[in-house]
Scaffold this active site. Sequence first.
Site, PDB file in Angstrom:
ATOM      1  N   LEU A  56       0.837  -1.205   0.000  1.00 22.21           N
ATOM      2  CA  LEU A  56       0.000   0.000   0.000  1.00 22.21           C
ATOM      3  C   LEU A  56       0.872   1.254   0.000  1.00 22.21           C
ATOM      4  O   LEU A  56       2.068   1.192   0.287  1.00 22.21           O
ATOM      5  CB  LEU A  56      -0.903  -0.044   1.238  1.00 22.21           C
ATOM      6  CG  LEU A  56      -1.890  -1.227   1.229  1.00 22.21           C
ATOM      7  CD1 LEU A  56      -2.452  -1.490   2.613  1.00 22.21           C
ATOM      8  CD2 LEU A  56      -3.020  -0.984   0.227  1.00 22.21           C
ATOM      9  N   PRO A  57       0.263   2.428  -0.306  1.00 23.22           N
ATOM     10  CA  PRO A  57       1.100   3.624  -0.463  1.00 23.22           C
ATOM     11  C   PRO A  57       1.865   4.060   0.792  1.00 23.22           C
ATOM     12  O   PRO A  57       3.076   4.274   0.724  1.00 23.22           O
ATOM     13  CB  PRO A  57       0.093   4.704  -0.893  1.00 23.22           C
ATOM     14  CG  PRO A  57      -1.046   3.951  -1.509  1.00 23.22           C
ATOM     15  CD  PRO A  57      -1.125   2.665  -0.733  1.00 23.22           C
ATOM     16  N   THR A 108       6.359   0.704   1.864  1.00 21.48           N
ATOM     17  CA  THR A 108       7.361   1.536   2.539  1.00 21.48           C
ATOM     18  C   THR A 108       6.607   2.522   3.420  1.00 21.48           C
ATOM     19  O   THR A 108       5.876   3.379   2.906  1.00 21.48           O
ATOM     20  CB  THR A 108       8.198   2.332   1.522  1.00 21.48           C
ATOM     21  OG1 THR A 108       8.814   1.419   0.619  1.00 21.48           O
ATOM     22  CG2 THR A 108       9.269   3.150   2.233  1.00 21.48           C
ATOM     23  N   LYS A 140      15.069   0.437   4.751  1.00 26.71           N
ATOM     24  CA  LYS A 140      14.490   0.944   3.493  1.00 26.71           C
ATOM     25  C   LYS A 140      14.634   2.471   3.393  1.00 26.71           C
ATOM     26  O   LYS A 140      14.964   3.010   2.326  1.00 26.71           O
ATOM     27  CB  LYS A 140      13.017   0.533   3.430  1.00 26.71           C
ATOM     28  CG  LYS A 140      12.227   1.110   2.288  1.00 26.71           C
ATOM     29  CD  LYS A 140      12.675   0.588   0.950  1.00 26.71           C
ATOM     30  CE  LYS A 140      11.976   1.315  -0.183  1.00 26.71           C
ATOM     31  NZ  LYS A 140      12.509   0.959  -1.491  1.00 26.71           N
ATOM     32  N   LYS A 153       7.749  11.170  -0.263  1.00 27.77           N
ATOM     33  CA  LYS A 153       7.274  10.564   0.998  1.00 27.77           C
ATOM     34  C   LYS A 153       8.443   9.894   1.725  1.00 27.77           C
ATOM     35  O   LYS A 153       8.644  10.102   2.926  1.00 27.77           O
ATOM     36  CB  LYS A 153       6.193   9.517   0.679  1.00 27.77           C
ATOM     37  CG  LYS A 153       5.741   8.694   1.867  1.00 27.77           C
ATOM     38  CD  LYS A 153       5.062   7.386   1.471  1.00 27.77           C
ATOM     39  CE  LYS A 153       6.044   6.388   0.903  1.00 27.77           C
ATOM     40  NZ  LYS A 153       5.521   5.034   0.744  1.00 27.77           N
TER      41      LYS A 153
HETATM   42  P1  NAD Z   1       0.609   2.423  -6.189  1.00 29.33           P
HETATM   43  O1  NAD Z   1      -0.024   3.694  -5.785  1.00 29.33           O
HETATM   44  O2  NAD Z   1       0.839   2.117  -7.640  1.00 29.33           O
HETATM   45  O3  NAD Z   1      -0.207   1.175  -5.569  1.00 29.33           O
HETATM   46  C1  NAD Z   1      -0.846   1.206  -4.321  1.00 29.33           C
HETATM   47  C2  NAD Z   1      -2.184   0.510  -4.487  1.00 29.33           C
HETATM   48  O4  NAD Z   1      -2.814   0.430  -3.214  1.00 29.33           O
HETATM   49  C3  NAD Z   1      -3.149   1.271  -5.417  1.00 29.33           C
HETATM   50  O5  NAD Z   1      -3.543   0.410  -6.475  1.00 29.33           O
HETATM   51  C4  NAD Z   1      -4.314   1.648  -4.498  1.00 29.33           C
HETATM   52  O6  NAD Z   1      -5.571   1.610  -5.143  1.00 29.33           O
HETATM   53  C5  NAD Z   1      -4.211   0.574  -3.439  1.00 29.33           C
HETATM   54  N1  NAD Z   1      -4.860   0.933  -2.176  1.00 29.33           N
HETATM   55  C6  NAD Z   1      -4.732   2.066  -1.438  1.00 29.33           C
HETATM   56  N2  NAD Z   1      -5.477   1.992  -0.325  1.00 29.33           N
HETATM   57  C7  NAD Z   1      -6.069   0.764  -0.351  1.00 29.33           C
HETATM   58  C8  NAD Z   1      -6.980   0.102   0.524  1.00 29.33           C
HETATM   59  N3  NAD Z   1      -7.415   0.669   1.652  1.00 29.33           N
HETATM   60  N4  NAD Z   1      -7.401  -1.145   0.170  1.00 29.33           N
HETATM   61  C9  NAD Z   1      -6.975  -1.728  -0.966  1.00 29.33           C
HETATM   62  N5  NAD Z   1      -6.134  -1.145  -1.844  1.00 29.33           N
HETATM   63  C10 NAD Z   1      -5.689   0.081  -1.530  1.00 29.33           C
HETATM   64  O7  NAD Z   1       1.992   2.341  -5.388  1.00 29.33           O
HETATM   65  P2  NAD Z   1       3.276   1.413  -5.709  1.00 29.33           P
HETATM   66  O8  NAD Z   1       4.195   2.146  -6.599  1.00 29.33           O
HETATM   67  O9  NAD Z   1       2.810   0.043  -6.047  1.00 29.33           O
HETATM   68  O10 NAD Z   1       3.955   1.420  -4.259  1.00 29.33           O
HETATM   69  C11 NAD Z   1       3.441   0.665  -3.161  1.00 29.33           C
HETATM   70  C12 NAD Z   1       4.447   0.757  -2.017  1.00 29.33           C
HETATM   71  O11 NAD Z   1       5.704   0.241  -2.460  1.00 29.33           O
HETATM   72  C13 NAD Z   1       4.713   2.196  -1.542  1.00 29.33           C
HETATM   73  O12 NAD Z   1       4.835   2.199  -0.153  1.00 29.33           O
HETATM   74  C14 NAD Z   1       6.020   2.547  -2.235  1.00 29.33           C
HETATM   75  O13 NAD Z   1       6.762   3.524  -1.519  1.00 29.33           O
HETATM   76  C15 NAD Z   1       6.726   1.200  -2.258  1.00 29.33           C
HETATM   77  N6  NAD Z   1       7.725   1.026  -3.321  1.00 29.33           N
HETATM   78  C16 NAD Z   1       7.457   1.373  -4.607  1.00 29.33           C
HETATM   79  C17 NAD Z   1       8.424   1.178  -5.596  1.00 29.33           C
HETATM   80  C18 NAD Z   1       8.176   1.564  -7.034  1.00 29.33           C
HETATM   81  O14 NAD Z   1       9.135   1.537  -7.824  1.00 29.33           O
HETATM   82  N7  NAD Z   1       6.946   1.908  -7.414  1.00 29.33           N
HETATM   83  C19 NAD Z   1       9.659   0.574  -5.266  1.00 29.33           C
HETATM   84  C20 NAD Z   1       9.875   0.181  -3.952  1.00 29.33           C
HETATM   85  C21 NAD Z   1       8.896   0.405  -2.986  1.00 29.33           C
END
Ligand code: NAD
Length: 297
Positions: free
Chosen positions: A65-66, A96, A171, A246
Amino acid sequence: MAVIGFIGLGNMGSGMAANLAKAGHEVRGFDLSADAVAALTAKGGKAAASVAEAVTGADAVVTMLPAGKHVRGVYEGEGGILSLVRPDAIVMDCSTIDVDSARAVAGLAAEKGLAFVDAPVSGGVAAAEGGTLTFMVGGPEAAFEAARPYLDKMGKAVIRAGEAGAGQAAKICNNMLLAIHMIGTCEAFVLAEKLGLDHQNFFDIASKASGQNWSLTSYCPVPGPVPAAPSNRDYRPGFAAPMMLKDLRLAMATAKSAGADVEIGALAEQLYTRFNETGGESLDFSGIIRMIRGELK
Ligand code: NAD
């Protein structure tokens, strides 16, 4: 094979859930976005209509999740994951988030006798899809061992950092370093452009010289040298700039409370704040090269 409830099927979660399904597990995916759930069913997963439907009776739960508030919202309280899962399930949060939220959820899980780890990832969308993420894990040794077989299916490295919250601590330090070397890589390309050097030529040199780093060789901020990098698709995320901001804010808050002097990290936070305010909000974090080049003001 196990039943896995997977919550959060965004840029990262979609590939991770698909890899668990590919490994033969029954993956019940839920996301607030119906499109994200539909995309998982096309990759071998099952659609769940709610958090409860995804996690009830599951052997394992993964959340991606975000930020901390989303994680606490999904885990805590009546109808939260911690009140729904089987007592012998292993629960993994791969988002994260801030160390305090991670420790709060871990504390509630411990009160209920549940096995929980914070297991944030490094590697980006390509690694999520390719199953080559690096997991940094915080939690009791027994929970780490229970989580490992699932994390192994999504990553190339699974490393325990310590007790609850230690995965998030590792992280945050990693991503502060990532922001710093991405900005440095962008500045080097912009200077190279001004000096008349060709992108590919400078890449070939720096990637074999002491400037070599992940932002250059795996996530190159100019199009061409690394075909999978977001620079080749107009900086569509990828790892969205608000997510990087963030993480930098988390790093700065943590550094302050820990008494660590992180001047370049603080400058990186200022630059990513400006990038988000000047058009970068919808772009990948590597798009900061546009601001450095003077294209965004
Ligand atoms: P994203 O925004 O693409 O995905 C998050 C998903 O969570 C969305 O699809 C959203 O609809 C869903 N969501 C939010 N609240 C929800 C709820 N209550 N119930 C169900 N679903 C819910 O984000 P992402 O890029 O996939 O990143 C996710 C996490 O991974 C973050 O914490 C980010 O910092 C970390 N991260 C991302 C990357 C990257 O390259 N994108 C790399 C490493 C870590």
